[in-house]
Scaffold this active site. Structure first.
Site, PDB file in Angstrom:
ATOM      1  N   ASP A   1     -92.153  86.285  11.116  1.00 40.04           N
ATOM      2  CA  ASP A   1     -92.242  84.996  11.819  1.00 40.04           C
ATOM      3  C   ASP A   1     -90.878  84.351  12.059  1.00 40.04           C
ATOM      4  O   ASP A   1     -90.748  83.128  12.074  1.00 40.04           O
ATOM      5  CB  ASP A   1     -93.160  84.018  11.057  1.00 40.04           C
ATOM      6  CG  ASP A   1     -94.540  84.606  10.841  1.00 40.04           C
ATOM      7  OD1 ASP A   1     -95.012  85.307  11.748  1.00 40.04           O
ATOM      8  OD2 ASP A   1     -95.132  84.371   9.774  1.00 40.04           O
ATOM      9  N   GLU A   2     -89.875  85.168  12.257  1.00 40.71           N
ATOM     10  CA  GLU A   2     -88.522  84.648  12.477  1.00 40.71           C
ATOM     11  C   GLU A   2     -88.310  84.192  13.922  1.00 40.71           C
ATOM     12  O   GLU A   2     -87.314  83.532  14.230  1.00 40.71           O
ATOM     13  CB  GLU A   2     -87.473  85.736  12.150  1.00 40.71           C
ATOM     14  CG  GLU A   2     -87.485  86.234  10.706  1.00 40.71           C
ATOM     15  CD  GLU A   2     -88.416  87.425  10.507  1.00 40.71           C
ATOM     16  OE1 GLU A   2     -89.240  87.719  11.405  1.00 40.71           O
ATOM     17  OE2 GLU A   2     -88.333  88.061   9.437  1.00 40.71           O
TER      18      GLU A   2
ATOM     19  N   ASN B   1    -101.659  92.746  12.785  1.00 49.13           N
ATOM     20  CA  ASN B   1    -101.274  91.797  11.722  1.00 49.13           C
ATOM     21  C   ASN B   1    -100.144  90.896  12.233  1.00 49.13           C
ATOM     22  O   ASN B   1     -99.955  89.786  11.744  1.00 49.13           O
ATOM     23  CB  ASN B   1    -100.832  92.524  10.436  1.00 49.13           C
ATOM     24  CG  ASN B   1     -99.842  93.653  10.671  1.00 49.13           C
ATOM     25  OD1 ASN B   1     -99.617  94.090  11.792  1.00 49.13           O
ATOM     26  ND2 ASN B   1     -99.242  94.139   9.596  1.00 49.13           N
TER      27      ASN B   1
ATOM     28  N   GLY C   1     -84.910  75.835  20.331  1.00 47.68           N
ATOM     29  CA  GLY C   1     -86.240  75.406  20.762  1.00 47.68           C
ATOM     30  C   GLY C   1     -87.063  76.638  21.072  1.00 47.68           C
ATOM     31  O   GLY C   1     -86.513  77.742  21.185  1.00 47.68           O
TER      32      GLY C   1
ATOM     33  N   GLY D   1     -98.099  88.346  14.678  1.00 52.31           N
ATOM     34  CA  GLY D   1     -98.443  87.221  15.550  1.00 52.31           C
ATOM     35  C   GLY D   1     -97.153  86.739  16.170  1.00 52.31           C
ATOM     36  O   GLY D   1     -96.308  86.168  15.483  1.00 52.31           O
ATOM     37  N   HIS D   2     -96.954  87.045  17.442  1.00 56.45           N
ATOM     38  CA  HIS D   2     -95.704  86.712  18.118  1.00 56.45           C
ATOM     39  C   HIS D   2     -95.980  85.665  19.196  1.00 56.45           C
ATOM     40  O   HIS D   2     -96.779  85.899  20.100  1.00 56.45           O
ATOM     41  CB  HIS D   2     -95.090  87.961  18.760  1.00 56.45           C
ATOM     42  CG  HIS D   2     -94.748  89.026  17.757  1.00 56.45           C
ATOM     43  ND1 HIS D   2     -94.457  90.310  18.103  1.00 56.45           N
ATOM     44  CD2 HIS D   2     -94.665  88.983  16.413  1.00 56.45           C
ATOM     45  CE1 HIS D   2     -94.200  91.014  17.007  1.00 56.45           C
ATOM     46  NE2 HIS D   2     -94.330  90.230  15.966  1.00 56.45           N
TER      47      HIS D   2
ATOM     48  N   ARG E   1    -103.823 111.949   5.352  1.00 59.03           N
ATOM     49  CA  ARG E   1    -104.224 112.946   6.354  1.00 59.03           C
ATOM     50  C   ARG E   1    -105.717 112.941   6.674  1.00 59.03           C
ATOM     51  O   ARG E   1    -106.300 113.968   6.965  1.00 59.03           O
ATOM     52  CB  ARG E   1    -103.757 114.351   5.922  1.00 59.03           C
ATOM     53  CG  ARG E   1    -102.251 114.454   5.909  1.00 59.03           C
ATOM     54  CD  ARG E   1    -101.745 115.543   5.042  1.00 59.03           C
ATOM     55  NE  ARG E   1    -102.122 115.319   3.652  1.00 59.03           N
ATOM     56  CZ  ARG E   1    -101.686 116.042   2.639  1.00 59.03           C
ATOM     57  NH1 ARG E   1    -100.879 117.050   2.852  1.00 59.03           N
ATOM     58  NH2 ARG E   1    -102.067 115.774   1.408  1.00 59.03           N
TER      59      ARG E   1
ATOM     60  N   GLN F   1     -93.508  92.131  11.706  1.00 61.44           N
ATOM     61  CA  GLN F   1     -93.228  91.728  10.319  1.00 61.44           C
ATOM     62  C   GLN F   1     -91.717  91.544  10.088  1.00 61.44           C
ATOM     63  O   GLN F   1     -91.041  91.116  10.979  1.00 61.44           O
ATOM     64  CB  GLN F   1     -93.838  92.719   9.310  1.00 61.44           C
ATOM     65  CG  GLN F   1     -95.363  92.751   9.322  1.00 61.44           C
ATOM     66  CD  GLN F   1     -95.953  93.517  10.490  1.00 61.44           C
ATOM     67  OE1 GLN F   1     -95.580  94.647  10.741  1.00 61.44           O
ATOM     68  NE2 GLN F   1     -96.861  92.908  11.217  1.00 61.44           N
TER      69      GLN F   1
ATOM     70  N   LYS G   1     -89.299  86.695  16.552  1.00 57.37           N
ATOM     71  CA  LYS G   1     -89.053  87.977  17.244  1.00 57.37           C
ATOM     72  C   LYS G   1     -89.649  87.975  18.638  1.00 57.37           C
ATOM     73  O   LYS G   1     -89.076  88.520  19.572  1.00 57.37           O
ATOM     74  CB  LYS G   1     -89.672  89.134  16.430  1.00 57.37           C
ATOM     75  CG  LYS G   1     -89.081  89.284  15.043  1.00 57.37           C
ATOM     76  CD  LYS G   1     -89.791  90.369  14.250  1.00 57.37           C
ATOM     77  CE  LYS G   1     -91.213  90.027  13.879  1.00 57.37           C
ATOM     78  NZ  LYS G   1     -91.366  88.923  12.930  1.00 57.37           N
TER      79      LYS G   1
HETATM   80  P1  GDP Z   1     -92.502  86.211  15.249  1.00 57.99           P
HETATM   81  O1  GDP Z   1     -93.706  86.678  14.520  1.00 57.99           O
HETATM   82  O2  GDP Z   1     -91.234  86.650  14.619  1.00 57.99           O
HETATM   83  O3  GDP Z   1     -92.540  86.533  16.725  1.00 57.99           O
HETATM   84  O4  GDP Z   1     -92.505  84.609  15.144  1.00 57.99           O
HETATM   85  P2  GDP Z   1     -93.765  83.636  15.353  1.00 57.99           P
HETATM   86  O5  GDP Z   1     -94.060  83.563  16.799  1.00 57.99           O
HETATM   87  O6  GDP Z   1     -94.868  84.001  14.419  1.00 57.99           O
HETATM   88  O7  GDP Z   1     -93.174  82.278  14.802  1.00 57.99           O
HETATM   89  C1  GDP Z   1     -92.029  81.701  15.352  1.00 57.99           C
HETATM   90  C2  GDP Z   1     -92.396  80.316  15.934  1.00 57.99           C
HETATM   91  O8  GDP Z   1     -91.220  79.600  16.197  1.00 57.99           O
HETATM   92  C3  GDP Z   1     -93.141  80.381  17.253  1.00 57.99           C
HETATM   93  O9  GDP Z   1     -94.026  79.294  17.312  1.00 57.99           O
HETATM   94  C4  GDP Z   1     -92.031  80.239  18.291  1.00 57.99           C
HETATM   95  O10 GDP Z   1     -92.488  79.665  19.511  1.00 57.99           O
HETATM   96  C5  GDP Z   1     -91.107  79.294  17.586  1.00 57.99           C
HETATM   97  N1  GDP Z   1     -89.673  79.440  17.887  1.00 57.99           N
HETATM   98  C6  GDP Z   1     -88.958  80.581  18.126  1.00 57.99           C
HETATM   99  N2  GDP Z   1     -87.644  80.298  18.247  1.00 57.99           N
HETATM  100  C7  GDP Z   1     -87.536  78.953  18.075  1.00 57.99           C
HETATM  101  C8  GDP Z   1     -86.405  78.052  18.049  1.00 57.99           C
HETATM  102  O11 GDP Z   1     -85.261  78.431  18.192  1.00 57.99           O
HETATM  103  N3  GDP Z   1     -86.708  76.727  17.809  1.00 57.99           N
HETATM  104  C9  GDP Z   1     -87.992  76.261  17.623  1.00 57.99           C
HETATM  105  N4  GDP Z   1     -88.171  74.967  17.394  1.00 57.99           N
HETATM  106  N5  GDP Z   1     -89.034  77.088  17.646  1.00 57.99           N
HETATM  107  C10 GDP Z   1     -88.817  78.408  17.856  1.00 57.99           C
HETATM  108  P1  IMO Z   2     -95.040  88.922  12.390  1.00 60.64           P
HETATM  109  O1  IMO Z   2     -94.822  90.160  13.230  1.00 60.64           O
HETATM  110  C1  IMO Z   2     -95.676  87.221   8.432  1.00 60.64           C
HETATM  111  C2  IMO Z   2     -97.901  89.689   5.548  1.00 60.64           C
HETATM  112  C3  IMO Z   2     -99.281  89.205   5.124  1.00 60.64           C
HETATM  113  C4  IMO Z   2     -99.325  89.733   3.705  1.00 60.64           C
HETATM  114  C5  IMO Z   2     -98.604  91.089   3.845  1.00 60.64           C
HETATM  115  C6  IMO Z   2     -99.541  92.275   3.978  1.00 60.64           C
HETATM  116  O2  IMO Z   2     -95.780  87.836  13.083  1.00 60.64           O
HETATM  117  O3  IMO Z   2     -93.766  88.492  11.767  1.00 60.64           O
HETATM  118  P2  IMO Z   2    -101.014  93.183   6.002  1.00 60.64           P
HETATM  119  O4  IMO Z   2    -102.161  92.572   6.741  1.00 60.64           O
HETATM  120  O5  IMO Z   2     -99.853  93.542   6.879  1.00 60.64           O
HETATM  121  O6  IMO Z   2    -101.443  94.335   5.127  1.00 60.64           O
HETATM  122  O7  IMO Z   2    -100.511  92.025   4.989  1.00 60.64           O
HETATM  123  O8  IMO Z   2     -97.785  90.988   4.994  1.00 60.64           O
HETATM  124  N1  IMO Z   2     -97.720  89.821   7.020  1.00 60.64           N
HETATM  125  C7  IMO Z   2     -96.990  88.978   7.766  1.00 60.64           C
HETATM  126  N2  IMO Z   2     -96.345  87.832   7.436  1.00 60.64           N
HETATM  127  N3  IMO Z   2     -95.604  87.685   9.696  1.00 60.64           N
HETATM  128  C8  IMO Z   2     -96.223  88.847  10.037  1.00 60.64           C
HETATM  129  O9  IMO Z   2     -96.071  89.422  11.238  1.00 60.64           O
HETATM  130  C9  IMO Z   2     -97.004  89.526   9.065  1.00 60.64           C
HETATM  131  N4  IMO Z   2     -97.738  90.653   9.070  1.00 60.64           N
HETATM  132  C10 IMO Z   2     -98.159  90.825   7.808  1.00 60.64           C
HETATM  133  O10 IMO Z   2     -99.362  87.786   5.167  1.00 60.64           O
HETATM  134  O11 IMO Z   2     -98.542  88.932   2.855  1.00 60.64           O
HETATM  135 MG    MG Z   3     -95.417  85.924  13.614  1.00 61.21          MG
END
Ligand code: GDP
Ligand code: IMO
Ligand code: MG
Length: 427
Positions: free
Chosen positions: A13-14, A38, A414, A40-41, A142, A223, A16
């Site tokens: 959730d950085e 798993n 943002g 969520g982007h 396997r 992840q 990506k």
């Molecule tokens: P991912 O799983 O690494 O793709 O990240 P997620 O989408 O799960 O979570 C990142 C959240 O931060 C999303 O709601 C993005 O829209 C938001 N986001 C990404 N970059 C920025 C940023 O630079 N600033 C802010 N405020 N939000 C951001």
């Molecule tokens: P993105 O791509 C954050 C975490 C789950 C759990 C562990 C194992 O959006 O960054 P799993 O269902 O993969 O066997 O769960 O990994 N996890 C994530 N946490 N962002 C994700 O994806 C994740 N995908 C899995 O919360 O701790």
């Molecule tokens: Mg995510």
């Protein structure tokens, strides 16, 4: 610059999705190489917000071919519903390619994920319940089912029967659940086969040819580094390799072909699910980060655990991925703090430790050693260049860069595509 990897440097959730989408307009292929739905982007394009789980974030860029590599686990029902959801919103998904070697998540994998977690009780991992672990377990054991098996009914039937012979014993005798009828699974899977067929391809051949022709290929990790099954906080990890090596095995491309590895790094830290997290906050600062940062899971809707930036983790991500650059995201969320603590090292059993300990016991005992950096109060969301940032925000970025071991080449201010400060070009 033919091949780049873009991956999470922390616990997922950085940002990506946003970073991939940003580059999507300039690359020819975007490839998912591990994980499944798993992930969520979130991608924000103008006033439109998209939540992608299985599909590569490049699917939103018209010129780009999205690819699901062999290392991904594919839930066919999710694949088709994600595609139709995008089609309804006018997104052309016809270029998608899916590896015939990718493994399928079936209903019994999802069931086993959920009942397995319940069985673990308070020792649970806190998985997303999407069947990821059981599907990778079958792959390694396997007894997995692959996309290509959808096109040979006899082989599909034999494989599903073989897999369920054992699993039905576990379901009935250990978990007290009803046995799953193989023929029903086969019927369900065959029901998806024709719709998926146009996308199925020899993706390793296509990607290697593309790189040889000088096309730009971006490998998008799901992840993050600390969720990697080999290099993360095992056992509180996912069941695949989001780290850069995973791009090679998960897409069938050799390491000599990859020239840039970009780590997506949040300006603070979050984590979903169980497991150690040294800089986690349980006070109002944690709540403030969660609220301002919108830190709620895209996949499961769970609140994300929040904490200060951890430079030990960032350094570790640089090391295990061979990072060439960082993309620092969500700097805007830190606006308004007078001082911002940054974890520069750990204290473990009375000793200062600069590097991530390999021992799980030590990591569980790690206490953050904080350095205080001065904050800023100016709105930075309109900043277009590094010089537009307030002096203290510039100093925060520079300090993180120095501690983390790779240059910060872009900064997110943002969620939107254009809310990005580009320092060095990635392409
Ligand atoms: P991912 O799983 O690494 O793709 O990240 P997620 O989408 O799960 O979570 C990142 C959240 O931060 C999303 O709601 C993005 O829209 C938001 N986001 C990404 N970059 C920025 C940023 O630079 N600033 C802010 N405020 N939000 C951001
Ligand atoms: P993105 O791509 C954050 C975490 C789950 C759990 C562990 C194992 O959006 O960054 P799993 O269902 O993969 O066997 O769960 O990994 N996890 C994530 N946490 N962002 C994700 O994806 C994740 N995908 C899995 O919360 O701790
Ligand atoms: Mg995510």
């Amino acid at each position: 610059m033919p091949a780049l990897v873009l991956l999470g440097a922390q616990w997922g959730d950085e940002g990506k999705g946003k970073a991939t989408d940003l580059l999507g307009g300039s690359v020819d292929y975007v490839v998912r190489y591990q994980g499944g739905n798993n992930a969520g982007h979130t991608v924000v394009v103008g006033d439109q917000k998209y939540a992608l789980h299985l599909l590569p974030s490049g699917i939103l860029s018209p010129g780009c071919t999205p690819v699901i590599g062999n290392g991904v686990v594919v839930d066919p029902a999710v694949l088709l519903s994600e595609l139709s959801g995008l089609n309804e919103r006018g997104v052309d998904t016809s270029k998608l390619l899916v590896s015939g070697n990718a493994h399928l998540i079936t209903p019994y994998h999802t069931t086993l994920d959920k009942v397995g977690e319940r069985f673990l009780g308070k020792r649970k991992i806190g998985t997303t319940g999407r069947g990821i672990g059981p599907t990778y377990a079958d792959k390694i054991n396997r007894v997995g089912i692959r996309v290509q098996d959808l096109y040979d009914e006899s082989i599909l039937t034999q494989k599903v029967e073989a897999a369920l012979d054992f699993k039905n014993q576990i379901l009935a005798k250990l978990y007290n659940r009803r046995a799953i009828v193989p023929a029903q699974i086969v019927e369900e899977l065959l029901g998806y086969a024709e719709q998926i067929k146009p996308f199925v391809a020899d993706t390793t051949l296509i990607l290697n040819n593309a790189i040889d022709e000088g096309k730009v290929v971006l490998f998008e990790g799901g992840q993050g580094t600390l969720l990697d099954v080999d290099h993360g906080t095992y056992p509180f990890v996912t069941s695949s390799n989001p780290t850069s090596g995973g791009a090679c095995t998960g897409a069938g491309v050799g390491p000599t072909k990859i020239n840039r590895v970009i780590g997506i790094l949040k300006a603070y830290t979050t984590r979903v699910g169980a497991g150690p997290f040294p800089t986690e906050l349980f006070d109002e600062d944690g709540e403030k980060l969660r609220t301002i940062g919108g830190e709620r899971g895209v996949t499961t809707g769970r609140d994300r655990r929040c904490g200060w930036f951890d430079a030990v983790i960032a350094r570790y991500a640089t090391r295990v991925n061979g990072l060439t650059d960082f993309f620092l995201t969500k700097l805007d969320v830190l606006t308004g703090w007078e001082q911002i603590p940054v974890c520069v090292a750990y204290e473990i059993d009375g000793k200062r430790v600069e590097e991530l300990p390999y021992s799980q016991t030590d990591f569980h005992h790690a206490k953050p050693v904080y350095e205080m950096l001065p904050g800023w109060s100016e709105d930075i969301s309109k900043a277009k260049t590094f010089a537009d940032l307030p002096k203290n925000a510039q100093a925060y970025v520079k300090a993180l860069e120095e501690m983390s071991g790779a240059p910060i080449s872009a900064i997110g201010v943002g969620p939107g595509r254009d809310e990005t400060i580009e320092i060095n070009s990635f392409l």
